[in-house]
Design a protein around this motif. Structure first.
Motif: not given
Length: 131
Positions: A119-131
């Motif tokens: 979940g936390i890795a997914g959060i990091a990926r999501y926000f890195a892709a949605h700057v």
């Protein structure tokens, strides 16, 4: 009792992060194991490839940006105690997102630890892709 805490820093504003992370139907966008999510006003229903998990929403505090929940159904064995939390804190460069879990029996710890880490890795990926 098994206890886990994972965190990540993201560059977005804490209020924006909070809005995404607490909008239940958007969980599949950042949590890879969840295929569908819905909220019935009291419980979140999260559909995964293994079935559906039902969690009681304990706290949704917009001022503190703190969300707490308890799994009540869907785990592979009965739960004696569970409390999960997502906190979104301001950080100099954006936000710090903390995902913590407490679970009994400890036999469920590997499942919960793996899921919280994903979940936390997914959060990091999501926000890195949605700057």
């Amino acid at each position: 009792m098994a206890t886990f805490r994972f965190d990540t820093r993201v560059t977005q504003d804490p209020d924006r992060d909070w809005a995404v992370l607490t909008y239940v139907s958007r969980i599949p966008e950042w949590f890879p194991a969840v295929r569908e999510a819905r909220f019935d006003g009291t419980h979140r229903h999260l559909t995964t490839s293994d079935g559906t998990l039902k969690s009681l929403v304990v706290t949704k505090d917009d001022a503190l940006r703190r969300f707490q929940y308890r799994f009540v159904e869907g785990m592979p064995q009965p739960i004696d105690f569970h409390l999960g939390a997502i906190d979104v804190l301001p950080d100099a460069s954006g936000s710090r997102v903390i995902h913590s879990q407490e679970i009994l029996p400890e036999a469920l710890a590997p499942i919960v630890e793996r899921a919280a880490g994903e979940g936390i890795a997914g959060i990091a990926r999501y926000f890195a892709a949605h700057v």
